[in-house]
Design a protein around this motif. Structure first.
Motif, PDB file in Angstrom:
ATOM      1  N   ARG A 108    -115.312 -32.715  85.451  1.00  0.00           N
ATOM      2  CA  ARG A 108    -114.736 -34.034  85.160  1.00  0.00           C
ATOM      3  C   ARG A 108    -113.235 -34.076  85.399  1.00  0.00           C
ATOM      4  O   ARG A 108    -112.687 -35.126  85.721  1.00  0.00           O
ATOM      5  N   HIS A 109    -112.550 -32.953  85.218  1.00  0.00           N
ATOM      6  CA  HIS A 109    -111.100 -32.928  85.413  1.00  0.00           C
ATOM      7  C   HIS A 109    -110.703 -31.550  85.918  1.00  0.00           C
ATOM      8  O   HIS A 109    -111.158 -30.529  85.407  1.00  0.00           O
ATOM      9  N   SER A 110    -109.835 -31.501  86.924  1.00  0.00           N
ATOM     10  CA  SER A 110    -109.361 -30.250  87.514  1.00  0.00           C
ATOM     11  C   SER A 110    -107.855 -30.133  87.340  1.00  0.00           C
ATOM     12  O   SER A 110    -107.115 -31.086  87.621  1.00  0.00           O
ATOM     13  N   SER A 134    -111.784 -38.143  92.391  1.00  0.00           N
ATOM     14  CA  SER A 134    -111.962 -37.288  91.211  1.00  0.00           C
ATOM     15  C   SER A 134    -110.704 -37.288  90.341  1.00  0.00           C
ATOM     16  O   SER A 134    -109.601 -37.630  90.794  1.00  0.00           O
ATOM     17  N   ASP A 135    -110.863 -36.864  89.115  1.00  0.00           N
ATOM     18  CA  ASP A 135    -109.767 -36.812  88.157  1.00  0.00           C
ATOM     19  C   ASP A 135    -109.116 -35.427  88.240  1.00  0.00           C
ATOM     20  O   ASP A 135    -109.793 -34.412  88.069  1.00  0.00           O
ATOM     21  N   PHE A 136    -107.812 -35.371  88.516  1.00  0.00           N
ATOM     22  CA  PHE A 136    -107.141 -34.079  88.662  1.00  0.00           C
ATOM     23  C   PHE A 136    -105.654 -34.218  88.418  1.00  0.00           C
ATOM     24  O   PHE A 136    -105.090 -35.319  88.396  1.00  0.00           O
ATOM     25  N   GLU A 137    -104.996 -33.076  88.239  1.00  0.00           N
ATOM     26  CA  GLU A 137    -103.537 -33.012  88.136  1.00  0.00           C
ATOM     27  C   GLU A 137    -103.062 -31.767  88.860  1.00  0.00           C
ATOM     28  O   GLU A 137    -103.782 -30.767  88.946  1.00  0.00           O
ATOM     29  N   HIS A 162    -100.465 -37.831  90.634  1.00  0.00           N
ATOM     30  CA  HIS A 162    -101.193 -36.737  89.977  1.00  0.00           C
ATOM     31  C   HIS A 162    -100.336 -35.483  89.812  1.00  0.00           C
ATOM     32  O   HIS A 162    -100.814 -34.508  89.212  1.00  0.00           O
ATOM     33  N   ALA A 183    -104.715 -30.854  78.656  1.00  0.00           N
ATOM     34  CA  ALA A 183    -105.853 -31.054  79.555  1.00  0.00           C
ATOM     35  C   ALA A 183    -107.087 -31.502  78.781  1.00  0.00           C
ATOM     36  O   ALA A 183    -107.302 -31.088  77.644  1.00  0.00           O
ATOM     37  N   ALA A 187    -112.139 -29.189  81.117  1.00  0.00           N
ATOM     38  CA  ALA A 187    -111.449 -29.145  82.405  1.00  0.00           C
ATOM     39  C   ALA A 187    -111.528 -27.733  82.997  1.00  0.00           C
ATOM     40  O   ALA A 187    -111.673 -26.748  82.271  1.00  0.00           O
TER      41      ALA A 187
END
Length: 320
Positions: A108-110, A134-137, A162, A183, A187
């Protein structure tokens, strides 16, 4: 022998201080083998050296492979050769891409973290995650803006929203504890860079209780291990298919002994980080000295990396 692909260097350009970028393509402009973010290629240099470089472009762009190389005068010579000898228009041999550092599906999150030249696979990952919505930072640390290859990519749309950059000469420091605690739950973290930087990031995540299954890393060089090689002893390799016995001297690698005996084992990094030389073990216990196999894979003792690993006993029987 591993098959290679002949490509042309379309462009060679400065990507930052002491870093050059190379764009590689087939001479006829046809598509190259597909790849996914985190993949790398072997670059076969004119001297015979083979070195691994991560692809930094998006996997959807298969008409060229883009890599970047840091000139390191303390390396084993490959980076200096790239900087001094390779030129636009020159033909070179490469391998098809291999991915030992893939993005995990269903995440779901990277959290993507890069240190220095470790930015190359991280940039490819950011591009792929952005393209898929996708959800990332991204967190990118470098000594300075001048040494931060592709730093502008993270400060412009679409990645700027991001991304966070940290430069030592601006007294900015990547705070791994803050990143980890901020986070979302479940993640996954991906980190690439110098060994000490990777250790700092992963240790910070572990201190916050992150499970190893959510931590992913790629080394560009093997971490320094303070092994007492003076204590190394000779051992024997037995080739299962033929019964041939090969002695590995105390000051010799298993790969060198196999090569001297005329047994062809693919080898690339010679540091135990790429897995090219991975060889089956059917009897005996290897002395694992690589950074490629996981702890569980090492515990199975059914394969080893002859470029750097040895035997804990007097003999290993290989599945060759």
């Amino acid at each position: 022998m591993i098959e290679t692909i002949e490509v042309v260097i379309l462009n060679k350009y400065p990507a930052a201080n002491a870093i050059c970028g190379l764009d590689l393509a087939l001479e006829n402009g046809a598509a190259l083998p597909a790849f996914s973010a985190g993949a790398h290629i072997d670059l076969h240099l004119p001297s015979g050296l083979v070195r691994q470089y991560s692809l930094l472009n998006a996997g959807s762009d298969c008409h060229q492979y883009q890599i970047a190389v840091l000139r390191d005068p303390h390396s084993r010579g490959g980076s200096v050769e790239v900087h001094e000898m390779l030129q636009a228009g020159q033909r070179v041999q490469i391998s098809a891409p291999r991915n030992l550092f893939p993005l995990q599906s269903g995440v779901r999150h990277s959290v993507l973290i890069a240190g220095g030249i470790g930015v190359t696979p991280i940039l490819s990952m950011a591009r792929e995650l952005n393209a898929s919505g996708s959800d990332f930072e991204v967190h990118y640390a470098a000594r300075s803006r001048a040494t931060a290859a592709f730093g502008d990519q993270f400060q412009q749309a679409p990645l700027a929203a991001h991304s966070h950059c940290y430069f030592d000469d601006d007294n900015q420091r990547l705070d791994i504890a803050r990143i980890i605690t901020s986070a979302p739950a479940s993640a996954h973290l991906y980190v690439c860079g110098p060994g000490g930087f990777i250790d700092y990031v992963l240790d910070g995540a572990r201190q916050q209780g992150w499970d190893e299954s959510r931590l992913h890393r790629e080394f560009f060089a093997a971490p320094v291990h303070h092994l007492d090689s003076a204590a190394d002893s000779p051992f024997e390799l037995v080739i299962k298919s033929s019964g041939q016995i090969i002695t590995v001297a105390a000051n010799q690698s298993a790969f060198e002994a196999l090569d001297d005996a005329g047994i062809d084992i693919p080898v690339s990094c010679e540091q135990g980080i790429c897995g090219s030389c991975l060889t089956a073990v059917v009897h005996g216990i290897p002395d694992h000295r690589d950074n490629f196999l996981t702890d569980d894979e090492k515990s199975a003792n059914n394969q080893f990396t002859p470029c750097c690993s040895r035997a804990k006993g007097k003999r290993l029987v290989l599945g060759l």
